[in-house]
Design a protein around this motif. Structure first.
Motif, PDB file in Angstrom:
ATOM      1  N   LEU A 214      48.429  37.168  38.398  1.00  0.00           N
ATOM      2  CA  LEU A 214      47.070  37.705  38.271  1.00  0.00           C
ATOM      3  C   LEU A 214      46.890  38.610  37.051  1.00  0.00           C
ATOM      4  O   LEU A 214      45.807  39.156  36.851  1.00  0.00           O
ATOM      5  N   PHE A 215      47.979  38.789  36.273  1.00  0.00           N
ATOM      6  CA  PHE A 215      47.920  39.625  35.068  1.00  0.00           C
ATOM      7  C   PHE A 215      47.502  41.059  35.394  1.00  0.00           C
ATOM      8  O   PHE A 215      46.646  41.650  34.736  1.00  0.00           O
ATOM      9  N   ILE A 216      48.112  41.601  36.456  1.00  0.00           N
ATOM     10  CA  ILE A 216      47.867  42.990  36.828  1.00  0.00           C
ATOM     11  C   ILE A 216      49.223  43.659  37.025  1.00  0.00           C
ATOM     12  O   ILE A 216      50.258  43.000  37.036  1.00  0.00           O
ATOM     13  N   SER A 217      49.228  44.977  37.199  1.00  0.00           N
ATOM     14  CA  SER A 217      50.490  45.693  37.354  1.00  0.00           C
ATOM     15  C   SER A 217      51.035  45.515  38.765  1.00  0.00           C
ATOM     16  O   SER A 217      50.289  45.219  39.708  1.00  0.00           O
ATOM     17  N   GLU A 218      52.339  45.739  38.891  1.00  0.00           N
ATOM     18  CA  GLU A 218      52.975  45.617  40.203  1.00  0.00           C
ATOM     19  C   GLU A 218      52.457  46.692  41.150  1.00  0.00           C
ATOM     20  O   GLU A 218      52.291  46.448  42.350  1.00  0.00           O
ATOM     21  N   ASN A 219      52.178  47.888  40.633  1.00  0.00           N
ATOM     22  CA  ASN A 219      51.623  48.955  41.473  1.00  0.00           C
ATOM     23  C   ASN A 219      50.249  48.586  42.009  1.00  0.00           C
ATOM     24  O   ASN A 219      49.905  48.901  43.150  1.00  0.00           O
ATOM     25  N   THR A 220      49.464  47.894  41.172  1.00  0.00           N
ATOM     26  CA  THR A 220      48.140  47.444  41.624  1.00  0.00           C
ATOM     27  C   THR A 220      48.291  46.443  42.751  1.00  0.00           C
ATOM     28  O   THR A 220      47.525  46.467  43.729  1.00  0.00           O
ATOM     29  N   VAL A 221      49.270  45.554  42.640  1.00  0.00           N
ATOM     30  CA  VAL A 221      49.519  44.580  43.703  1.00  0.00           C
ATOM     31  C   VAL A 221      49.875  45.309  44.998  1.00  0.00           C
ATOM     32  O   VAL A 221      49.359  44.979  46.075  1.00  0.00           O
ATOM     33  N   LYS A 222      50.760  46.306  44.899  1.00  0.00           N
ATOM     34  CA  LYS A 222      51.153  47.062  46.091  1.00  0.00           C
ATOM     35  C   LYS A 222      49.948  47.717  46.747  1.00  0.00           C
ATOM     36  O   LYS A 222      49.822  47.732  47.980  1.00  0.00           O
ATOM     37  N   ASN A 223      49.038  48.252  45.926  1.00  0.00           N
ATOM     38  CA  ASN A 223      47.828  48.876  46.472  1.00  0.00           C
ATOM     39  C   ASN A 223      46.953  47.861  47.180  1.00  0.00           C
ATOM     40  O   ASN A 223      46.402  48.134  48.257  1.00  0.00           O
ATOM     41  N   HIS A 224      46.811  46.677  46.580  1.00  0.00           N
ATOM     42  CA  HIS A 224      46.003  45.623  47.212  1.00  0.00           C
ATOM     43  C   HIS A 224      46.613  45.196  48.544  1.00  0.00           C
ATOM     44  O   HIS A 224      45.884  45.027  49.539  1.00  0.00           O
TER      45      HIS A 224
END
Length: 253
Positions: A214-224
Motif C-alpha cells: 500500500l506504499f505506507i509505513s509499517e507503523n501506519t499499518v499497525k495503527n490500521h
C-alpha cells in the motif's frame, strides 16, 4: 518432544531467567536492537529446558522466564512483560487457553503461540478466539521455533499445516452460515483504507508486506490493524480473517 534437546536439572516452574536486566516499563518502546523477550510455559520441565536451549543460541532472542502452569503464565506475563509467549494448552491449575485470555487483557502487546500436542479442532478455535497469534504442534522441527518467534513478533500469524486445513474448513462453514442467515446485524463501518488492510491481512500478509503493498509505513499499518480490531471487537488477526470470510471479503474455495 523428542526433536528438542532436553537435559535433567531444568529450572523449576516459574523460575525467572533474567539474563540482561529487568523488563522495560510498559510505556517504553522496544529498540530495534533489543532482543525478543520470550516466556516459556509448559508443565514438562524437560520440554521447557529444550526450548530454552534452542532459543539460547539465537542472538536476537532472550528467554526471560519459565512457568509450569496457566496461573504462573499469567503472573509472570504481568511481571516480566514478554514480547512472545510459547505456551502449552493442557496444563494444571489453569489451561493455556484460559491463561491466554487473561494475558491478552493484562498485556495486550504480548504475542502468544500455542505450542501443543493437541490437534483438536475445538482447542484450535478456542485458542484463536482467546487471542493467540499462533498454533503450532510440537512435532515441528527445532529450527522452526526461533523462526516462529520472529514471525509472530513481527505481526504474522502461524498455524501448523495440518491445523490450517481445519481452520479453512471452519472459515468456509462460517461463510455458508452467513449466506443462510436471514437477518444480519449491520457490520461496523470501516474506512476504505481499513478495508484494504483487512483484505491483505486476510491474505496472510504481515505488516511489512502490507506496508509495501500500500506504499505506507509499517507503523501506519499497525495503527490500521489496531483500529480494525477495535471497531470489529476482535482480539487477533486470525479473528479478523474469520470476519473477512464471513463478510465475503475473502473467497475460500
Amino acid at each position: 518432544m523428542s526433536e528438542y534437546p532436553g537435559t535433567p536439572g531444568a529450572a523449576p516452574g516459574g523460575a525467572a531467567r533474567r539474563r540482561s536486566g529487568e523488563p522495560a516499563a510498559a510505556g517504553d518502546e522496544q529498540s530495534a536492537t533489543d532482543p525478543i523477550r520470550v516466556l516459556i510455559v509448559d508443565d514438562h520441565a524437560l520440554f521447557r529446558r529444550g526450548l530454552e536451549m534452542v532459543l539460547a543460541d539465537e542472538p536476537d532472542i532472550e528467554v526471560i522466564g519459565e512457568g509450569g502452569d496457566g496461573n504462573e503464565a499469567v503472573e509472570m506475563a504481568r511481571d516480566l512483560l514478554p514480547d512472545v509467549l510459547l505456551m502449552d494448552i493442557r496444563m494444571p491449575r489453569r489451561s493455556g487457553i484460559e491463561a491466554c485470555r487473561a494475558i491478552k487483557e493484562a498485556v495486550p502487546s504480548a504475542k502468544i503461540v500455542m505450542l501443543t500436542i493437541s490437534d483438536e479442532d475445538t482447542d484450535l478455535f478456542e485458542a484463536i478466539k482467546a487471542g493467540a497469534s499462533g498454533y503450532l504442534l510440537k512435532e515441528i522441527s527445532i529450527d522452526e521455533v526461533p523462526q516462529a518467534v520472529r514471525a509472530v513478533h513481527g505481526g504474522q500469524s502461524l498455524i501448523s499445516p495440518s491445523m490450517a486445513s481445519k481452520l479453512i474448513t471452519e472459515f468456509a462453514a462460517l461463510a455458508k452460515r452467513s449466506e443462510e442467515r436471514q437477518q444480519q446485524v449491520p457490520a461496523p463501518k470501516l474506512t476504505e483504507r481499513e478495508m484494504e488492510v483487512l483484505r491483505l491481512v486476510a491474505r496472510g500478509l504481515g505488516n511489512r508486506e502490507i506496508a509495501k503493498e500500500l506504499f505506507i509505513s509499517e507503523n501506519t499499518v499497525k495503527n490500521h490493524v489496531r483500529n480494525i480490531l477495535e471497531k470489529l471487537q476482535l482480539h487477533s488477526r486470525m479473528e479478523a480473517v474469520v470476519y473477512a470470510v464471513r463478510e465475503k471479503l475473502l473467497e475460500i474455495t
